[in-house]
Design a protein around this motif. Structure first.
Motif, PDB file in Angstrom:
ATOM      1  N   ASN A  23      17.774  -3.444  21.083  1.00 44.12           N
ATOM      2  CA  ASN A  23      17.510  -4.090  19.804  1.00 44.12           C
ATOM      3  C   ASN A  23      17.207  -5.544  19.776  1.00 44.12           C
ATOM      4  O   ASN A  23      16.627  -5.867  18.808  1.00 44.12           O
ATOM      5  CB  ASN A  23      18.689  -3.737  19.036  1.00 44.12           C
ATOM      6  N   TYR A  24      16.926  -5.992  20.746  1.00 41.04           N
ATOM      7  CA  TYR A  24      16.434  -7.546  21.130  1.00 41.04           C
ATOM      8  C   TYR A  24      15.099  -7.301  21.345  1.00 41.04           C
ATOM      9  O   TYR A  24      14.383  -8.590  21.838  1.00 41.04           O
ATOM     10  CB  TYR A  24      17.405  -8.306  22.038  1.00 41.04           C
ATOM     11  N   PHE A  25      14.504  -6.203  21.739  1.00 39.16           N
ATOM     12  CA  PHE A  25      13.041  -6.047  21.966  1.00 39.16           C
ATOM     13  C   PHE A  25      12.414  -6.140  20.742  1.00 39.16           C
ATOM     14  O   PHE A  25      12.549  -5.949  19.978  1.00 39.16           O
ATOM     15  CB  PHE A  25      12.718  -4.919  22.754  1.00 39.16           C
ATOM     16  N   CYS A  26      11.013  -6.992  20.922  1.00 40.01           N
ATOM     17  CA  CYS A  26       9.951  -6.983  19.881  1.00 40.01           C
ATOM     18  C   CYS A  26       9.036  -5.956  20.390  1.00 40.01           C
ATOM     19  O   CYS A  26       9.306  -5.020  21.234  1.00 40.01           O
ATOM     20  CB  CYS A  26       9.417  -8.212  20.005  1.00 40.01           C
ATOM     21  N   SER A  27       8.341  -5.551  19.171  1.00 34.74           N
ATOM     22  CA  SER A  27       7.144  -4.624  19.416  1.00 34.74           C
ATOM     23  C   SER A  27       6.319  -4.522  20.577  1.00 34.74           C
ATOM     24  O   SER A  27       6.035  -3.546  21.157  1.00 34.74           O
ATOM     25  CB  SER A  27       6.296  -4.163  18.258  1.00 34.74           C
ATOM     26  N   GLY A  28       6.252  -5.897  21.146  1.00 31.83           N
ATOM     27  CA  GLY A  28       5.141  -6.107  22.336  1.00 31.83           C
ATOM     28  C   GLY A  28       5.764  -5.538  23.482  1.00 31.83           C
ATOM     29  O   GLY A  28       5.212  -5.080  24.264  1.00 31.83           O
ATOM     30  N   VAL A  29       7.305  -5.696  23.603  1.00 33.47           N
ATOM     31  CA  VAL A  29       7.971  -5.371  24.775  1.00 33.47           C
ATOM     32  C   VAL A  29       7.747  -3.593  24.735  1.00 33.47           C
ATOM     33  O   VAL A  29       7.821  -3.041  25.716  1.00 33.47           O
ATOM     34  CB  VAL A  29       9.362  -5.781  24.707  1.00 33.47           C
ATOM     35  N   LEU A  30       8.401  -3.161  23.564  1.00 38.48           N
ATOM     36  CA  LEU A  30       8.415  -1.662  23.572  1.00 38.48           C
ATOM     37  C   LEU A  30       7.004  -1.028  23.830  1.00 38.48           C
ATOM     38  O   LEU A  30       6.822  -0.117  24.535  1.00 38.48           O
ATOM     39  CB  LEU A  30       8.840  -1.203  22.053  1.00 38.48           C
ATOM     40  N   THR A  31       5.985  -1.654  23.389  1.00 36.26           N
ATOM     41  CA  THR A  31       4.579  -1.228  23.542  1.00 36.26           C
ATOM     42  C   THR A  31       4.221  -1.322  24.935  1.00 36.26           C
ATOM     43  O   THR A  31       3.660  -0.258  25.488  1.00 36.26           O
ATOM     44  CB  THR A  31       3.489  -1.866  22.584  1.00 36.26           C
ATOM     45  N   TYR A  32       4.637  -2.344  25.820  1.00 36.47           N
ATOM     46  CA  TYR A  32       4.391  -2.604  27.085  1.00 36.47           C
ATOM     47  C   TYR A  32       5.177  -1.304  27.955  1.00 36.47           C
ATOM     48  O   TYR A  32       4.071  -0.815  28.719  1.00 36.47           O
ATOM     49  CB  TYR A  32       4.661  -3.830  27.320  1.00 36.47           C
ATOM     50  N   PHE A  33       6.269  -0.984  27.528  1.00 34.45           N
ATOM     51  CA  PHE A  33       6.887   0.005  28.372  1.00 34.45           C
ATOM     52  C   PHE A  33       6.223   1.377  28.252  1.00 34.45           C
ATOM     53  O   PHE A  33       6.336   2.257  28.863  1.00 34.45           O
ATOM     54  CB  PHE A  33       8.488  -0.348  28.195  1.00 34.45           C
TER      55      PHE A  33
END
Length: 286
Positions: free
Chosen positions: A159-169
């Protein structure tokens, strides 16, 4: 380090280099989302990406645009205008978007509270994926796939991920599934820009990303960064603080005062003349 309760892995990464591992390789939400996007591309259907007007939203949209460009997919993107559209994927925005007849709408850095808009998409038989990190409450929107570590799930530890990190993965998993050799890690500097600009903790995986960017990418050769330094006559070496105090606010200025779609254009075009025009406009806006 002790007072901040660093994990053993974080301590190890201070002086050691390891590859970045995708924590979502076996995650149901990510697998469903990648399968849906891949099938949409394979069937030559049209994809719409809706971002948010801050750095994280524009970076997330840009990462997907970069992928879809590479895959020669049919797509268009839209970043809501703060003054015209308000925040996020509202039903009025969706009514404007579907005039272009998308078959799949991907909402990045928004969508967790877009219940009415997603109901409207479902009514019109348009599929949807939400990749978001904002607070979410029951009832959840009825998207085909809802990726949000703040919902009740088995991946809430991220839950400390922003959308950029989630999108990258998310993109990393697509590349692995399609067995593509595209080196998408060169875009990790954009992910770090998302992390810093969204004031996310530089801990755990976020810290690992920061280490990889600072060690492996020559940031001073990135056109946008170099141009800003040249225009502002900054002579010092580029540091991580510049992400939050220089580059982030300049990019955010478009969302605050103008049309944020120019940020996605800046981050995805290969035309340096276009980049120059946008950068000069952003500096004036800021």
């Amino acid at each position: 380090i002790i007072s901040k309760k660093f994990t053993k892995e974080e301590i190890y990464l201070i002086n050691n280099h390891t590859n970045l591992t995708n924590p979502f390789l076996n995650n149901d939400d990510f697998i469903k989302a990648t399968d849906l996007l891949i099938s949409t591309i394979n069937e030559n259907k049209k994809i719409c990406i809706i971002g948010d007007y801050d750095v994280d939203g524009c970076v997330s949209a840009s990462l997907i645009v970069k992928l879809l460009k590479y895959l020669k997919a049919s797509y268009f993107y839209y970043i809501p205008n703060r003054f015209i559209d308000g925040y996020g994927s509202s039903i009025s925005l969706i009514k404007k978007i579907i005039i272009k007849n998308p078959d799949l709408v991907i909402m990045v850095d928004n969508g967790s509270s877009s219940n009415e808009a997603i109901d409207y998409l479902n009514k019109n038989k348009i599929k949807s994926i939400v990749i978001d990190h904002h607070e979410i409450y029951n009832p959840y929107p009825k998207a085909n796939v809802l990726i949000n570590p703040k919902k009740k799930s088995r991946y809430s530890e991220y839950n400390y991920f922003c959308s950029g990190v989630l999108t990258y993965f998310f993109i990393d998993l697509i590349l692995k599934k399609k067995k593509l050799k595209l080196d998408f890690s060169k875009n990790l500097y954009l992910v770090l820009l998302s992390i810093v600009s969204d004031v996310m903790p530089i801990r755990k995986v976020n810290r690992h990303i920061a280490n990889i960017v600072l060690r492996n990418i020559n940031l001073e050769k990135i056109y946008f960064f170099k141009k800003i330094f040249d225009i502002k006559k900054i002579k010092k070496p580029l540091e991580i603080d510049d992400f939050g105090f220089l580059f982030g606010p300049i990019l955010n200025s478009a969302g605050r005062l103008d049309d944020p779609n120019i940020i996605v254009e800046l981050l995805t075009t290969n035309n340096n003349d276009k980049k120059d025009k946008i950068i000069n406009k952003l500096i004036l806006l800021n």
